[in-house]
Scaffold this motif. Structure first.
Motif, PDB file in Angstrom:
ATOM      1  N   ASP A 253       0.829  -1.208   0.000  1.00 53.30           N
ATOM      2  CA  ASP A 253       0.000   0.000   0.000  1.00 53.30           C
ATOM      3  C   ASP A 253       0.863   1.258   0.000  1.00 53.30           C
ATOM      4  O   ASP A 253       0.354   2.365   0.138  1.00 53.30           O
ATOM      5  N   GLY A 254       2.173   1.111  -0.204  1.00 51.73           N
ATOM      6  CA  GLY A 254       3.060   2.262  -0.408  1.00 51.73           C
ATOM      7  C   GLY A 254       3.551   2.332  -1.850  1.00 51.73           C
ATOM      8  O   GLY A 254       4.473   3.079  -2.165  1.00 51.73           O
ATOM      9  N   SER A 255       2.919   1.559  -2.753  1.00 52.58           N
ATOM     10  CA  SER A 255       3.405   1.488  -4.143  1.00 52.58           C
ATOM     11  C   SER A 255       3.206   2.803  -4.893  1.00 52.58           C
ATOM     12  O   SER A 255       4.058   3.221  -5.674  1.00 52.58           O
ATOM     13  N   GLY A 256       2.071   3.471  -4.647  1.00 52.37           N
ATOM     14  CA  GLY A 256       1.830   4.751  -5.307  1.00 52.37           C
ATOM     15  C   GLY A 256       2.854   5.782  -4.874  1.00 52.37           C
ATOM     16  O   GLY A 256       3.408   6.523  -5.684  1.00 52.37           O
ATOM     17  N   GLU A 257       3.130   5.792  -3.574  1.00 50.03           N
ATOM     18  CA  GLU A 257       4.124   6.731  -3.023  1.00 50.03           C
ATOM     19  C   GLU A 257       5.508   6.467  -3.625  1.00 50.03           C
ATOM     20  O   GLU A 257       6.242   7.405  -3.949  1.00 50.03           O
ATOM     21  N   PHE A 258       5.859   5.185  -3.783  1.00 48.38           N
ATOM     22  CA  PHE A 258       7.178   4.846  -4.341  1.00 48.38           C
ATOM     23  C   PHE A 258       7.253   5.273  -5.811  1.00 48.38           C
ATOM     24  O   PHE A 258       8.254   5.827  -6.258  1.00 48.38           O
ATOM     25  N   ALA A 259       6.181   5.053  -6.573  1.00 47.84           N
ATOM     26  CA  ALA A 259       6.157   5.477  -7.976  1.00 47.84           C
ATOM     27  C   ALA A 259       6.250   7.004  -8.066  1.00 47.84           C
ATOM     28  O   ALA A 259       6.926   7.558  -8.934  1.00 47.84           O
ATOM     29  N   PHE A 260       5.584   7.672  -7.144  1.00 43.87           N
ATOM     30  CA  PHE A 260       5.562   9.136  -7.099  1.00 43.87           C
ATOM     31  C   PHE A 260       6.955   9.683  -6.788  1.00 43.87           C
ATOM     32  O   PHE A 260       7.412  10.639  -7.405  1.00 43.87           O
ATOM     33  N   ARG A 261       7.638   9.061  -5.817  1.00 40.02           N
ATOM     34  CA  ARG A 261       8.933   9.585  -5.377  1.00 40.02           C
ATOM     35  C   ARG A 261      10.101   9.083  -6.207  1.00 40.02           C
ATOM     36  O   ARG A 261      11.065   9.802  -6.444  1.00 40.02           O
ATOM     37  N   VAL A 262      10.037   7.798  -6.637  1.00 39.03           N
ATOM     38  CA  VAL A 262      11.191   7.179  -7.297  1.00 39.03           C
ATOM     39  C   VAL A 262      10.944   6.960  -8.783  1.00 39.03           C
ATOM     40  O   VAL A 262      11.815   7.206  -9.612  1.00 39.03           O
ATOM     41  N   GLY A 263       9.765   6.476  -9.147  1.00 41.53           N
ATOM     42  CA  GLY A 263       9.446   6.316 -10.563  1.00 41.53           C
ATOM     43  C   GLY A 263      10.175   5.175 -11.240  1.00 41.53           C
ATOM     44  O   GLY A 263      10.489   5.239 -12.435  1.00 41.53           O
ATOM     45  N   LEU A 264      10.478   4.126 -10.491  1.00 41.02           N
ATOM     46  CA  LEU A 264      11.066   2.920 -11.079  1.00 41.02           C
ATOM     47  C   LEU A 264      10.271   1.703 -10.601  1.00 41.02           C
ATOM     48  O   LEU A 264       9.764   1.700  -9.485  1.00 41.02           O
ATOM     49  N   PRO A 265      10.175   0.665 -11.437  1.00 40.52           N
ATOM     50  CA  PRO A 265       9.655  -0.597 -10.926  1.00 40.52           C
ATOM     51  C   PRO A 265      10.547  -1.052  -9.769  1.00 40.52           C
ATOM     52  O   PRO A 265      11.778  -0.994  -9.883  1.00 40.52           O
ATOM     53  N   GLY A 266       9.938  -1.457  -8.663  1.00 45.60           N
ATOM     54  CA  GLY A 266      10.760  -1.865  -7.514  1.00 45.60           C
ATOM     55  C   GLY A 266      10.024  -2.873  -6.668  1.00 45.60           C
ATOM     56  O   GLY A 266       8.793  -2.950  -6.697  1.00 45.60           O
ATOM     57  N   LYS A 267      10.786  -3.680  -5.936  1.00 50.14           N
ATOM     58  CA  LYS A 267      10.155  -4.620  -5.003  1.00 50.14           C
ATOM     59  C   LYS A 267      10.891  -4.539  -3.680  1.00 50.14           C
ATOM     60  O   LYS A 267      12.117  -4.663  -3.637  1.00 50.14           O
ATOM     61  N   SER A 268      10.113  -4.335  -2.619  1.00 49.73           N
ATOM     62  CA  SER A 268      10.712  -4.189  -1.296  1.00 49.73           C
ATOM     63  C   SER A 268      10.556  -5.472  -0.502  1.00 49.73           C
ATOM     64  O   SER A 268       9.777  -6.360  -0.874  1.00 49.73           O
ATOM     65  N   GLY A 269      11.289  -5.557   0.600  1.00 46.29           N
ATOM     66  CA  GLY A 269      11.138  -6.661   1.534  1.00 46.29           C
ATOM     67  C   GLY A 269      11.307  -6.132   2.950  1.00 46.29           C
ATOM     68  O   GLY A 269      11.993  -5.118   3.152  1.00 46.29           O
ATOM     69  N   VAL A 270      10.702  -6.806   3.938  1.00 45.53           N
ATOM     70  CA  VAL A 270      10.791  -6.290   5.309  1.00 45.53           C
ATOM     71  C   VAL A 270      12.184  -6.460   5.921  1.00 45.53           C
ATOM     72  O   VAL A 270      12.434  -5.983   7.020  1.00 45.53           O
ATOM     73  N   GLY A 271      13.094  -7.116   5.197  1.00 43.02           N
ATOM     74  CA  GLY A 271      14.488  -7.139   5.640  1.00 43.02           C
ATOM     75  C   GLY A 271      15.176  -5.803   5.361  1.00 43.02           C
ATOM     76  O   GLY A 271      16.317  -5.590   5.758  1.00 43.02           O
ATOM     77  N   GLY A 272      14.474  -4.886   4.673  1.00 46.29           N
ATOM     78  CA  GLY A 272      15.039  -3.567   4.376  1.00 46.29           C
ATOM     79  C   GLY A 272      15.659  -3.447   3.002  1.00 46.29           C
ATOM     80  O   GLY A 272      16.234  -2.425   2.658  1.00 46.29           O
ATOM     81  N   GLY A 273      15.517  -4.491   2.199  1.00 44.63           N
ATOM     82  CA  GLY A 273      16.062  -4.438   0.837  1.00 44.63           C
ATOM     83  C   GLY A 273      15.035  -3.911  -0.147  1.00 44.63           C
ATOM     84  O   GLY A 273      13.833  -4.022   0.071  1.00 44.63           O
ATOM     85  N   ILE A 274      15.527  -3.306  -1.233  1.00 45.57           N
ATOM     86  CA  ILE A 274      14.677  -2.953  -2.381  1.00 45.57           C
ATOM     87  C   ILE A 274      15.464  -3.264  -3.648  1.00 45.57           C
ATOM     88  O   ILE A 274      16.638  -2.881  -3.776  1.00 45.57           O
ATOM     89  N   LEU A 275      14.831  -3.971  -4.577  1.00 42.28           N
ATOM     90  CA  LEU A 275      15.380  -4.161  -5.919  1.00 42.28           C
ATOM     91  C   LEU A 275      14.625  -3.213  -6.835  1.00 42.28           C
ATOM     92  O   LEU A 275      13.387  -3.225  -6.851  1.00 42.28           O
ATOM     93  N   ALA A 276      15.343  -2.368  -7.565  1.00 46.81           N
ATOM     94  CA  ALA A 276      14.705  -1.417  -8.474  1.00 46.81           C
ATOM     95  C   ALA A 276      15.320  -1.561  -9.861  1.00 46.81           C
ATOM     96  O   ALA A 276      16.515  -1.853  -9.993  1.00 46.81           O
ATOM     97  N   ILE A 277      14.499  -1.366 -10.883  1.00 43.71           N
ATOM     98  CA  ILE A 277      14.929  -1.590 -12.260  1.00 43.71           C
ATOM     99  C   ILE A 277      14.758  -0.303 -13.076  1.00 43.71           C
ATOM    100  O   ILE A 277      13.665   0.268 -13.109  1.00 43.71           O
ATOM    101  N   ALA A 278      15.850   0.134 -13.725  1.00 38.08           N
ATOM    102  CA  ALA A 278      15.748   1.201 -14.722  1.00 38.08           C
ATOM    103  C   ALA A 278      15.867   0.506 -16.076  1.00 38.08           C
ATOM    104  O   ALA A 278      16.977   0.149 -16.493  1.00 38.08           O
ATOM    105  N   PRO A 279      14.744   0.250 -16.756  1.00 33.54           N
ATOM    106  CA  PRO A 279      14.778  -0.602 -17.951  1.00 33.54           C
ATOM    107  C   PRO A 279      15.790  -0.113 -18.990  1.00 33.54           C
ATOM    108  O   PRO A 279      15.859   1.080 -19.298  1.00 33.54           O
ATOM    109  N   GLY A 280      16.593  -1.043 -19.474  1.00 34.96           N
ATOM    110  CA  GLY A 280      17.609  -0.725 -20.471  1.00 34.96           C
ATOM    111  C   GLY A 280      18.856  -0.091 -19.901  1.00 34.96           C
ATOM    112  O   GLY A 280      19.853   0.066 -20.601  1.00 34.96           O
ATOM    113  N   VAL A 281      18.812   0.302 -18.626  1.00 34.92           N
ATOM    114  CA  VAL A 281      19.913   1.079 -18.071  1.00 34.92           C
ATOM    115  C   VAL A 281      20.621   0.388 -16.916  1.00 34.92           C
ATOM    116  O   VAL A 281      21.833   0.201 -16.932  1.00 34.92           O
ATOM    117  N   ALA A 282      19.861   0.017 -15.870  1.00 34.43           N
ATOM    118  CA  ALA A 282      20.516  -0.476 -14.657  1.00 34.43           C
ATOM    119  C   ALA A 282      19.578  -1.343 -13.830  1.00 34.43           C
ATOM    120  O   ALA A 282      18.357  -1.209 -13.882  1.00 34.43           O
TER     121      ALA A 282
END
Length: 320
Positions: A253-282
């Motif tokens: 339920d924080g996905s809209g906020e993450f898209a608003f602030r970061v603007g990348l596809p991302g997946k978080s985990g409660v261990g404190g990690g986030i994987l984010a993808i900049a398509p074609g770039v990184a």
């Protein structure tokens, strides 16, 4: 969007220095003692570019519990195993509710909203069991993640399941047991609930470093191929769709906020990690154990926000 003109070494160092100074670091997840014992002082960041260049900062080589980030890899495996039949049993819409909510399951007759909330990921695990025993399915998943993270040089054999965390998940996972049993009542869980949950609890307990996680995410940046081997992991269309789901649903339920602030596809985990993808770039992984009130890494989100601001990598930035 181009990465070659940016001084990424300086940018990552700047961000790490800023995060090190932060006093409000969020709250570490403590529903499992093994997670609650981790210091919120940690911060790691790894950026892997399309050409394989790695930029690391902070604790980029310290392994942590990837938790729900594993749902991206299990979804990828399930798409390979059963294809689009998966969407008969799991939806593709944001939930707007907490990651472990049961409310929608009642009104929507046991079909979870998306594969990234707990209920949806439990259904995905049920599909992955297929004809397997849980132990085989777990081994399969670890091998899959190792193959994704293999860059041919650093060795990926140290990606393992943290049994201590897995035990903690199983001992405290009453709500997940309730979700699974409830879906079983609707006929959307096909295997014995304890088998399906066994796979789910173990996948959440996979331990990886930011470097390994960023390497593992490369196929989502590169149209479904692993750039190091050239091997196709999923079709380009599926990679696009996994990214779309990550953008819409990857932070609960924080996905809209993450898209608003970061603007990348991302997946978080409660261990404190986030994987984010900049398509074609990184492919980018960050880790900071303190969470915000939505259960997403507080400083990890901030670091990604700083990164897109300095690089123009947001998918909503005009291509130069």
């Amino acid at each position: 969007m181009h990465s070659h003109s940016l001084d990424l070494k300086a940018i990552t160092a700047e961000i790490a220095a800023e995060i090190a100074q932060a006093t409000d670091r969020g709250r570490v997840a403590d529903y499992i003692p093994a997670l609650g014992a981790i210091s919120p002082a940690h911060f790691g960041m790894a950026i892997v570019l399309a050409d394989g260049t790695c930029h690391l900062a902070g604790d980029a080589d310290v392994a942590f519990s990837i938790q729900s980030i594993s749902k991206v890899f299990s979804l990828t495996m399930a798409l390979g195993a059963v294809g689009d039949a998966i969407w008969k049993r799991v939806g593709r819409e944001p939930s707007g509710s907490a990651f472990n909510s049961i409310i929608q399951l009642e009104t929507e007759r046991g079909i979870p909203r998306n594969p990234f909330i707990n209920a949806g990921a439990i259904v995905v695990c049920d599909m992955l069991l297929g004809r397997y025993e849980p132990r085989e399915a777990i081994g399969d998943m670890v091998r899959f993640v190792r193959s994704l993270a293999d860059d041919g040089q650093s060795g990926d054999g140290d990606i393992v399941i943290d049994e201590h965390v897995a035990r903690g998940e199983a001992e405290t996972g009453f709500r997940n047991m309730a979700l699974a049993n409830y879906m079983r009542a609707f006929g959307n869980i096909h295997h014995p609930v304890e088998h399906t949950l066994g796979l789910y609890f173990h996948q959440c307990a996979i331990a990886m470093s930011c470097r390994q996680l960023a390497l593992a995410g490369r196929y989502l940046m590169a149209g479904g191929r692993n750039p190091a081997t050239g091997r196709s992991v999923v079709s380009a269309q599926r990679a696009r769709r996994i990214n779309a789901l990550m953008l819409m649903c990857g932070h609960y339920d924080g996905s809209g906020e993450f898209a608003f602030r970061v603007g990348l596809p991302g997946k978080s985990g409660v261990g404190g990690g986030i994987l984010a993808i900049a398509p074609g770039v990184a492919s980018i992984a960050v880790w900071s154990p303190g969470l915000n009130e939505r259960g997403n890494s507080q400083l990890g989100t901030l670091a990604l926000e700083r990164l897109v601001r300095k690089t123009g990598w947001s998918i909503f930035d005009p291509v130069p």
